[in-house]
Design an enzyme around this catalytic site. Structure first.
Site, short mmCIF file in Angstrom:
data_model
loop_
_atom_site.label_atom_id
_atom_site.label_comp_id
_atom_site.label_asym_id
_atom_site.label_seq_id
_atom_site.Cartn_x
_atom_site.Cartn_y
_atom_site.Cartn_z
N ASN A 1 0.81 -1.23 0.00
CA ASN A 1 0.00 0.00 0.00
C ASN A 1 0.84 1.27 0.00
OD1 ASN A 1 -2.35 -1.62 0.19
ND2 ASN A 1 -1.99 -1.80 2.40
N ARG A 2 2.04 1.18 -0.54
CA ARG A 2 2.93 2.35 -0.61
C ARG A 2 3.33 2.91 0.76
NH1 ARG A 2 3.45 0.21 -4.65
NH2 ARG A 2 3.20 0.97 -6.77
N LEU A 3 3.07 2.14 1.83
CA LEU A 3 3.48 2.58 3.16
C LEU A 3 4.87 2.01 3.46
CD1 LEU A 3 0.19 2.47 5.27
CD2 LEU A 3 1.27 4.37 4.08
#
Ligand SMILES: Cc1cc2nc3c(=O)[nH]c(=O)nc-3n(C[C@H](O)[C@H](O)[C@H](O)COP(=O)(O)O)c2cc1C
Length: 215
Positions: free
Chosen positions: A192-194
Site C-alpha cells: 500500500n505504498r506505506l
C-alpha cells in the site's frame, strides 16, 4: 507489445524495516542488507551503485560505479581522478551514493564526503586487477572527447607489446575514493505504498541519530 507505463504496478511484500530490529550503526545494517542481497541471488552486481556529484557546470550528475569495499569508515570505489567525477570531487567532495536492489525491494541512499585513499591502498587494488583492466585504465583518459574507438584499440595494442611480461604500474591519475557517510537512508518497500524509511544521521559525538521518514 507496447505497455502503458502507468500499468507497471507492484506491491512490495518481501520484508520490513523496524527500529526495534536495526543496529545503532548504519554500516552494520548496510552489511546485513548486502549479505541478504547476495544470498538472495536476485542481483547480478549488488555492488553497483550510482554516485552523484555536484558538477563544475552546476548540474548534478549520477553514474554507476562499483563498490569495492566498505568498512565502518565508509564506502570505497575506484576511478580516474581526472574524469568528470574526479574533477567534480576535487571542487566539492560532497557526493551521494545510491543502491537499488529490486530483488529485495530495497534502496539505500548515502550522503557523504569523498576523499582519495592512500597511494599504497590503490596500488594494492590495482595490482589485483586483470592485465586488460590495468592497461585499460592507462589507455583511457576517462571522460575526454576522443575521435574514434580505433585510437583506443591501437593504443591498447601498443601497450600490450610495451608491457609484455613486465609489471604494469598504477597511473597516478587512477585510484580509490573513500566516501565517509554523514547520512544513510534505508528504504524497504511495503504494501500500500506505506514503505519503511529509516535515516541515520551522524552526530558530532560520532553517534548516529535514527529517524523514521514518511514514505
Ligand atoms: C555496471 C557499471 C560499473 C561501472 N563501474 C565503474 C567503476 O567502478 N569506476 C569507474 O570509474 N567507472 C565505472 N563505470 C563507468 C561509469 O558509469 C562512468 O561512465 C565513468 O566512470 C565516467 O564517468 P564521468 O565521466 O562522469 O566521470 C561503470 C559503469 C557501469 C554501468
Amino acid at each position: 507489445m507496447k505497455k502503458d507505463l502507468s500499468d507497471y504496478r507492484k506491491s512490495y511484500t518481501k520484508s520490513a524495516l523496524l527500529e526495534s530490529e536495526v543496529s545503532d550503526n548504519p554500516m552494520e545494517l548496510f552489511q546485513k542488507w548486502f549479505y541478504e542481497i547476495e544470498k538472495s541471488g536476485t542481483t547480478d552486481e549488488p555492488n553497483a551503485m550510482t554516485i552523484s556529484t555536484l558538477g563544475l557546470d552546476g548540474y548534478p550528475k549520477g553514474r554507476v560505479v562499483l563498490l569495492k569495499r566498505y568498512t565502518y569508515e565508509g564506502f570505497i570505489f575506484y576511478s580516474n581522478y581526472r574524469s568528470e567525477k574526479g574533477k567534480a570531487i576535487d571542487e566539492d567532495p560532497r557526493v551521494c551514493l545510491s543502491f537499488f536492489w529490486p530483488g529485495m525491494e530495497r534502496q539505500v541512499i548515502v550522503k557523504g564526503e569523498a576523499e582519495k585513499i592512500s597511494g599504497n591502498m590503490s596500488d594494492g587494488y590495482f595490482e589485483s586487477r586483470p592485465t586488460g583492466s590495468k592497461l585499460g585504465a592507462i589507455v583511457s583518459n576517462q571522460s575526454e572527447v576522443i575521435p574514434s574507438r580505433e585510437i583506443l584499440e591501437d593504443q591498447l595494442e601498443e601497450l600490450e607489446k610495451e608491457y609484455d611480461g613486465k609489471e604494469i604500474p598504477r597511473p597516478d591519475y587512477w585510484g580509490g575514493y573513500l566516501v565517509r557517510p554523514v547520512s544513510i537512508e534505508f528504504w524497504q518497500g511495503r504494501p500500500n505504498r506505506l514503505h519503511d524509511r529509516l535515516r541515520y544521521t551522524l552526530l558530532e559525538d560520532y553517534n548516529w541519530k535514527i529517524e523514521r521518514l514518511a514514505p
